[in-house]
Design an enzyme around this catalytic site. Sequence first.
Site, mmCIF file in Angstrom:
data_model
loop_
_atom_site.group_PDB
_atom_site.id
_atom_site.type_symbol
_atom_site.label_atom_id
_atom_site.label_comp_id
_atom_site.label_asym_id
_atom_site.label_seq_id
_atom_site.Cartn_x
_atom_site.Cartn_y
_atom_site.Cartn_z
ATOM 1 N N ASP A 53 -5.954 8.006 4.073
ATOM 2 C CA ASP A 53 -6.156 8.423 2.686
ATOM 3 C C ASP A 53 -7.507 9.104 2.502
ATOM 4 O OD1 ASP A 53 -3.704 7.333 2.089
ATOM 5 O OD2 ASP A 53 -4.511 5.436 1.391
ATOM 6 N N HIS A 97 0.835 -1.210 0.000
ATOM 7 C CA HIS A 97 0.000 0.000 0.000
ATOM 8 C C HIS A 97 0.872 1.263 0.000
ATOM 9 C CE1 HIS A 97 -3.599 2.422 1.289
ATOM 10 N NE2 HIS A 97 -2.623 3.203 1.738
ATOM 11 N N GLU A 98 1.827 1.329 0.908
ATOM 12 C CA GLU A 98 2.655 2.526 1.031
ATOM 13 C C GLU A 98 3.594 2.689 -0.163
ATOM 14 O OE1 GLU A 98 1.986 4.747 3.145
ATOM 15 O OE2 GLU A 98 0.538 3.490 4.215
ATOM 16 N N HIS A 113 1.820 4.561 -2.903
ATOM 17 C CA HIS A 113 1.929 6.011 -2.737
ATOM 18 C C HIS A 113 3.302 6.505 -3.186
ATOM 19 C CE1 HIS A 113 -1.835 6.391 -0.625
ATOM 20 N NE2 HIS A 113 -1.455 5.687 0.411
#
Length: 288
Positions: free
Chosen positions: A137, A43-44, A47
């Site tokens: 988010d 997930h990170e 980003h």
Amino acid sequence: MSKYIQLAKKIKIHPLFWAVAGMAIITGYFWELLALFIIVIIHELGHAAVAQYFNWKIKRIIILPFGGMCEVDEHGNRPIKEELAIIAAGPIQHIFIAACLFILGMTSFVSSDYLHLLNRFNLMVLIFNLLPIWPLDGGKFVQLYFALRKPFLEACRLSMITSGIILAALHICILFYAPLNLNTWVVFSYLYMCLWMEWKQRRYVFMKFLLERYYGKQQEFLHLQPIDAKGDDYLHDAMEKFKRDCKHLIHIGGQHSMIGKLDENELLYAYFTEKRVSARLKDIVYND
């Protein structure tokens, strides 16, 4: 490609994570923690990869015991569409994770129970991150929504207030179902702390926004938006009306007529370079 590989060097593990990992090993929950760790990392990195694509300055990717955070050294002057893409890149990773898990389910590489756990964690992390609470988010999406309609400082303030109301309401609801759940208290305490710190630093964040706007790399602005002000207004009163993605021309009016106008750079120059922090607009305006 090398700049994306270097993202791995920016991953930092919070010390509390190692403490939780030790407890997980002792209590027999290591594989559950590993599953959550992998999902959060992906997930990170979503980003971070998009931020790297847009050449944003990435400070670090920190992994917490119950989540993660991609910290960037930007201050609200990059295009909103870029930030929107960076924020969305995290949740989008869960679609790819779900697809990979579906393919993995057609093999016998992992047990069906562990696969079910991975799917549940994947959905859990996605839903949690989409909550409209800063710094998740969903909370950042809310702030961008306000930024499209309001000045930068007001957008920050409204997003913090909205996040606080939603967090408190959600916390009250959770208390009815799991009042003694330790994980819930830890996560909510962390979110409350983040909100409180962000609220306390909102003026500092605003100053960084202005400094980056003045001293930083010049960005292409999408709109030219005039600001109407009075001659007796202080410089900071006009600057509090600055919006993202907009270049401003300040129209300064007196009681009966227009006194003059200022470009935003002249305003910032007077405030930061000449240190005229207590000046009024009529003191620095020029006539047409």
